[in-house]
Every structure is written in structure tokens, then in C-alpha cells.
Write a protein that holds these residues in place. Structure first.
Motif, mmCIF file in Angstrom:
data_model
loop_
_atom_site.group_PDB
_atom_site.id
_atom_site.type_symbol
_atom_site.label_atom_id
_atom_site.label_comp_id
_atom_site.label_asym_id
_atom_site.label_seq_id
_atom_site.Cartn_x
_atom_site.Cartn_y
_atom_site.Cartn_z
ATOM 1 N N ILE A 36 81.576 19.278 75.599
ATOM 2 C CA ILE A 36 81.221 19.951 76.843
ATOM 3 C C ILE A 36 82.469 19.981 77.734
ATOM 4 O O ILE A 36 83.002 18.926 78.102
ATOM 5 C CB ILE A 36 80.066 19.241 77.576
ATOM 6 N N GLY A 37 82.913 21.182 78.070
ATOM 7 C CA GLY A 37 84.132 21.301 78.852
ATOM 8 C C GLY A 37 84.070 20.552 80.166
ATOM 9 O O GLY A 37 85.035 19.889 80.583
ATOM 10 N N ALA A 38 82.928 20.632 80.852
ATOM 11 C CA ALA A 38 82.780 19.948 82.132
ATOM 12 C C ALA A 38 82.892 18.437 81.977
ATOM 13 O O ALA A 38 83.444 17.751 82.851
ATOM 14 C CB ALA A 38 81.447 20.322 82.771
ATOM 15 N N ASP A 39 82.378 17.900 80.877
ATOM 16 C CA ASP A 39 82.485 16.458 80.633
ATOM 17 C C ASP A 39 83.943 16.058 80.432
ATOM 18 O O ASP A 39 84.381 15.008 80.921
ATOM 19 C CB ASP A 39 81.666 16.067 79.406
ATOM 20 N N SER B 53 85.277 30.755 85.931
ATOM 21 C CA SER B 53 85.888 31.206 87.173
ATOM 22 C C SER B 53 85.468 30.278 88.297
ATOM 23 O O SER B 53 84.464 29.586 88.221
ATOM 24 C CB SER B 53 85.465 32.641 87.508
ATOM 25 N N ALA B 54 86.259 30.256 89.370
ATOM 26 C CA ALA B 54 85.972 29.360 90.484
ATOM 27 C C ALA B 54 84.606 29.628 91.084
ATOM 28 O O ALA B 54 83.984 28.731 91.635
ATOM 29 C CB ALA B 54 87.050 29.510 91.554
ATOM 30 N N CYS B 55 84.133 30.864 90.986
ATOM 31 C CA CYS B 55 82.834 31.217 91.563
ATOM 32 C C CYS B 55 81.684 30.542 90.829
ATOM 33 O O CYS B 55 80.571 30.496 91.326
ATOM 34 C CB CYS B 55 82.644 32.731 91.531
ATOM 35 N N HIS B 56 81.923 30.030 89.624
ATOM 36 C CA HIS B 56 80.861 29.403 88.846
ATOM 37 C C HIS B 56 81.050 27.895 88.724
ATOM 38 O O HIS B 56 80.304 27.242 88.025
ATOM 39 C CB HIS B 56 80.810 29.978 87.422
ATOM 40 N N SER B 57 82.099 27.344 89.336
ATOM 41 C CA SER B 57 82.428 25.944 89.102
ATOM 42 C C SER B 57 81.275 25.043 89.519
ATOM 43 O O SER B 57 80.554 25.303 90.468
ATOM 44 C CB SER B 57 83.697 25.564 89.861
ATOM 45 N N GLY B 58 81.114 23.962 88.795
ATOM 46 C CA GLY B 58 80.038 23.025 89.072
ATOM 47 C C GLY B 58 78.792 23.288 88.260
ATOM 48 O O GLY B 58 77.910 22.435 88.198
ATOM 49 N N GLN B 59 78.684 24.440 87.630
ATOM 50 C CA GLN B 59 77.517 24.771 86.824
ATOM 51 C C GLN B 59 77.825 24.509 85.355
ATOM 52 O O GLN B 59 78.789 25.037 84.818
ATOM 53 C CB GLN B 59 77.121 26.234 87.011
ATOM 54 N N ILE B 60 77.031 23.684 84.737
ATOM 55 C CA ILE B 60 77.211 23.402 83.312
ATOM 56 C C ILE B 60 76.291 24.334 82.548
ATOM 57 O O ILE B 60 75.131 24.044 82.285
ATOM 58 C CB ILE B 60 76.899 21.932 82.994
ATOM 59 N N LEU C 14 76.467 28.151 79.871
ATOM 60 C CA LEU C 14 77.306 29.031 79.073
ATOM 61 C C LEU C 14 77.944 30.090 79.956
ATOM 62 O O LEU C 14 77.270 30.760 80.740
ATOM 63 C CB LEU C 14 76.455 29.699 77.984
ATOM 64 N N SER C 15 79.249 30.242 79.858
ATOM 65 C CA SER C 15 79.956 31.261 80.627
ATOM 66 C C SER C 15 79.444 32.644 80.255
ATOM 67 O O SER C 15 79.392 33.003 79.075
ATOM 68 C CB SER C 15 81.454 31.181 80.342
ATOM 69 N N PRO C 16 79.061 33.469 81.244
ATOM 70 C CA PRO C 16 78.626 34.837 80.932
ATOM 71 C C PRO C 16 79.709 35.646 80.224
ATOM 72 O O PRO C 16 79.389 36.519 79.415
ATOM 73 C CB PRO C 16 78.299 35.430 82.308
ATOM 74 N N VAL C 17 80.956 35.365 80.528
ATOM 75 C CA VAL C 17 82.050 36.080 79.867
ATOM 76 C C VAL C 17 82.104 35.727 78.388
ATOM 77 O O VAL C 17 82.163 36.612 77.517
ATOM 78 C CB VAL C 17 83.396 35.764 80.554
ATOM 79 N N LEU C 18 82.043 34.429 78.082
ATOM 80 C CA LEU C 18 82.078 34.017 76.682
ATOM 81 C C LEU C 18 80.825 34.473 75.939
ATOM 82 O O LEU C 18 80.883 34.829 74.762
ATOM 83 C CB LEU C 18 82.241 32.500 76.584
ATOM 84 N N ALA C 19 79.696 34.481 76.644
ATOM 85 C CA ALA C 19 78.461 34.974 76.019
ATOM 86 C C ALA C 19 78.591 36.447 75.671
ATOM 87 O O ALA C 19 78.186 36.880 74.576
ATOM 88 C CB ALA C 19 77.274 34.752 76.960
ATOM 89 N N VAL D 166 80.691 26.400 70.597
ATOM 90 C CA VAL D 166 82.103 26.587 70.938
ATOM 91 C C VAL D 166 82.257 26.857 72.434
ATOM 92 O O VAL D 166 83.093 26.251 73.119
ATOM 93 C CB VAL D 166 82.711 27.743 70.119
ATOM 94 N N ALA D 167 81.417 27.740 72.960
ATOM 95 C CA ALA D 167 81.552 28.165 74.355
ATOM 96 C C ALA D 167 81.322 27.026 75.337
ATOM 97 O O ALA D 167 81.961 26.976 76.400
ATOM 98 C CB ALA D 167 80.587 29.301 74.650
ATOM 99 N N MET D 168 80.424 26.094 75.016
ATOM 100 C CA MET D 168 80.141 25.004 75.938
ATOM 101 C C MET D 168 81.331 24.072 76.125
ATOM 102 O O MET D 168 81.423 23.343 77.110
ATOM 103 C CB MET D 168 78.930 24.204 75.459
ATOM 104 N N GLY D 169 82.266 24.114 75.199
ATOM 105 C CA GLY D 169 83.458 23.254 75.292
ATOM 106 C C GLY D 169 84.657 23.943 75.900
ATOM 107 O O GLY D 169 85.784 23.453 75.793
ATOM 108 N N ALA D 170 84.428 25.075 76.583
ATOM 109 C CA ALA D 170 85.546 25.871 77.094
ATOM 110 C C ALA D 170 86.160 25.271 78.363
ATOM 111 O O ALA D 170 85.453 24.803 79.251
ATOM 112 C CB ALA D 170 85.089 27.294 77.373
ATOM 113 N N ILE D 171 87.476 25.308 78.404
ATOM 114 C CA ILE D 171 88.235 24.949 79.607
ATOM 115 C C ILE D 171 89.310 26.009 79.804
ATOM 116 O O ILE D 171 89.988 26.406 78.842
ATOM 117 C CB ILE D 171 88.896 23.563 79.484
#
Length: 373
Positions: free
Chosen positions: A303-306, A320-327, A329-334, A342-347
Motif C-alpha cells: 500500500i503506497g500510503a503505508d 495528486s495533491a487533491c486526493h492526498s489522505g485517501q487510501i 485506487l487512483s482514478p487515473v491508474l484505474a 499494483v495500483a494500490m502500491g503507487a507512489i
């Protein structure tokens, strides 16, 4: 580990040269640029100088530059301004599924008012197919808006090809260039755009200032109504202070040579991560058509946030900064079809003017230590 900043796509520090350019408007040049007397003259001169500096960076004319409060307002002016313009040809907008919320939210707002929006898909590297743009055009299409470079994965879109299609059909074409200005070439005639968005705080200028390039002959209805500031396109007394900062930042950004050093550091980081993690790390975005400072990677089955919470002295982003703090799936990666594991581990690591080799090496060491636990 010392504090290390690798979130330049979220915001940049103010360059000392930019701060110095702003100082006169803090110290004594306080007049209203529109007043027409001795106290307004320095502010008016500063505003004109800044407009010319922004225009020069884009290869535009000064009267094609509209100062705004930032990238979000510039995007809203382009989209809503076109939608409400008296001469619009229809109520249909074409955009992509991976745009910044400052594009997607206005589009959804206009859908509630009777507009229709086509959200184009992207491929696995985040690229829009220009032929998809062509196929989406209808007699009612009033605007095409495709971002120049994605804020999360850094993929650079084929803007010039899309611009050629827009011109063939006589459709205004806007690009959100908040992430690309100062990193890659953004000459408006080469890109073939009618409107282009700049955000100051992505460019070593202050927050609270941006600009919209508006090609002569392109009509938009103002989003902020009032007196005739900014050539009648954006009411409100102009801030010579903030404009001077943006202008100075654009003058510095005209020299793209220093960007090669940043790209070298980005590639050093990617290579080191591959050496340390092998198949356990994956690149998100296009391998070559991407911003020179941006590295979005996924640590598979993590998990990228972890990871970032344990790497607490490193400022980076899981989206993006507009989504920070939310764990989540990134809409972009989706939209790119990246598998969830894979996407959940994105940084997203985004480098900048002040990033050093030692900082990159420290981050890799820290990541390797976390992965070994």
C-alpha cells in the motif's frame, strides 16, 4: 533520515529570483494598476512586464494572457467560458478520463445544466488516441480539452496531433499545461492550442496566481463579472505582486537546459528501485513520453500510503495533491487499467530544481529498509 521533498508536482518552493521580483510590490508599489495616476504607474508597469514574460514563454502576444487566481480558475474560465459564450456551436465537450479535477468537476457541473461530455479512454500508459478525439466530434462539439501532461503519472499527450484535428473541424482546443510549463516546451503555435492553463505554484511562483492563454479571436464568457479588468475577461483588481512572481518564474522557465539534470536524477531513482526491488516495482505511465521530473511507481502487493507513512521524512504523494489522505485506487491508474494489487502500491515521486543526488540515494535506502521488514 533528513526531510526530503519529492512532491514538486504538488507545489514548488518560491524561487529566490521570483521573491525578489515581487518585493517592490510589498514595499512601495502598492497602487491600483487601473487608477491612472502616479501611485498606480509602478503597479501598471509591473503588470505589463509580467504579462510580457508569460507571453514570451508561450510564444504568445501579451494581450492573449489573462491573469487568474490559479490553474483551477483558468481551467474553469476555459471550460465554462466557452460553454456560456454567445457564439458557441453546441453544448458538447470532449475531454479525457484522466484529467485533473479542475477539468472534470466543471464538466460534470455543465452536464447538470444540459451539456454533454465525452470522457475519452486512455491506454495502459495513459495516452489518449487522437483518432478517438476525431471519432468523438459531433456537429454540437463546442470544446476539446485534453491535458498536456498528467499530474500523477507524467504521461505527455499528443497535443499537436489533437490540435490539428481540432483546427480541421473549427473547434476551440484547450490544454491544461499546469504540470508541463517549465518542464517541456509549451509554445502555443507548436501545440496548436487556442487556450492553455498555467498554475504559478507548479512553476516556483506563489500560490494564488495563474494564467490562461486565450488566442485572439477565441471568445469566452467571463466567469467572474465586474469591471473590465484583464481585457474584459476576468473582473477584479489585478495583483501586480502575484503577477510579477509569475512573470519572473516564466522568464526563468524559458531556459529548459537545467531540466536535463532533473531527468538524470529521476532516471537514477528508477534504476536504483529496479536494482533493489526487481519485479516488485512497476512503472506507471509512458516509459518515454512523460515529464522529465516525474516517476510514478507501484510497489506490488503493498500500500503506497503505508510506505509513505513509514518513510515519514520524505514528502511524496500517492496521487495528486487533491486526493492526498485517501487510501483508494487512483482514478487515473484505474482508467489506465492498472490491476488493483499494483495500483494500490503507487507512489509519485516528483523531482525539482533543488533535488540532489544524495537525497535520491537516501530515499532508495529508506525504501529498501522498509521493504525488508
Amino acid at each position: 533520515m533528513r526531510q526530503i521533498y519529492l512532491d514538486y508536482n504538488a507545489s514548488t518552493p518560491i524561487d529566490p529570483v521570483v521573491a525578489e521580483a515581487m518585493r517592490p510590490f510589498l514595499d512601495h508599489a502598492f497602487g491600483n494598476p487601473s487608477s491612472g495616476h502616479w501611485a498606480s504607474a509602478p503597479a501598471k508597469a509591473g503588470l505589463d512586464r509580467a504579462r510580457g514574460q508569460v507571453a514570451a514563454l508561450l510564444g504568445a502576444a501579451p494581450d492573449e494572457i489573462v491573469f487568474t487566481s490559479g490553474g483551477s480558475e483558468a481551467n474553469n474560465l476555459a471550460i465554462k467560458g466557452t460553454f456560456f459564450a454567445p457564439n458557441r456551436r453546441g453544448a458538447h465537450i470532449i475531454t479525457s478520463a484522466i484529467e485533473h479535477p479542475a477539468i472534470l468537476a466543471p464538466c460534470r457541473f455543465l452536464e447538470r445544466l444540459g451539456g454533454s461530455v465525452t470522457y475519452l479512454p486512455v491506454n495502459g500508459t495513459g495516452l489518449v488516441d487522437p483518432e478517438d478525439v476525431r471519432r468523438a466530434i459531433t456537429p454540437q462539439t463546442a470544446l476539446i480539452s485534453i491535458m498536456h501532461a498528467n499530474n500523477e503519472v507524467g504521461t505527455v499527450q499528443p497535443i499537436a496531433e489533437i490540435g490539428a484535428i481540432a483546427r480541421q473541424h473549427g473547434i476551440p482546443f484547450h490544454t491544461d499545461a499546469a504540470q508541463s510549463v517549465g518542464k517541456i516546451a509549451t509554445k502555443v503555435d507548436e501545440l496548436g492550442v487556442d487556450m492553455l492553463t498555467i498554475a504559478g505554484h507548479k512553476l516556483y511562483a506563489p500560490k494564488g496566481v495563474g494564467a490562461l492563454y486565450l488566442r485572439r479571436g477565441t471568445e469566452v464568457e467571463p466567469v467572474i463579472h465586474g469591471a473590465g479588468h484583464e481585457f474584459g475577461r476576468r473582473a477584479g483588481t489585478e495583483s501586480a505582486l502575484l503577477a510579477a512572481g509569475l512573470g519572473a518564474a516564466c522568464a526563468i522557465a524559458a531556459d529548459l537546459a537545467p531540466v536535463s539534470r532533473i531527468q538524470t536524477l529521476r532516471d537514477r531513482l528508477w534504476q536504483a528501485l529496479q536494482d533493489s526491488f526487481g519485479d516488485g516495482v512497476a512503472l506507471n505511465g509512458h516509459p518515454t513520453h512523460r515529464l522529465p521530473n516525474t516517476l510514478n511507481v507501484s510497489f506490488v502487493d503493498m500500500i503506497g500510503a503505508d510506505i509513505l507513512s513509514r518513510l515519514r521524512d520524505v514528502a511524496a504523494s500517492t496521487g495528486s495533491a487533491c486526493h492526498s489522505g485517501q487510501i483508494e485506487l487512483s482514478p487515473v491508474l484505474a482508467a489506465m487499467g492498472v490491476p488493483e494489487r499494483v495500483a494500490m502500491g503507487a507512489i509519485r515521486f516528483s523531482l525539482g530544481r533543488y533535488t540532489t543526488v544524495d537525497e535520491i540515494d537516501e530515499v532508495v535506502t529508506g525504501l529498501a529498509t522498509i521493504a525488508a521488514v
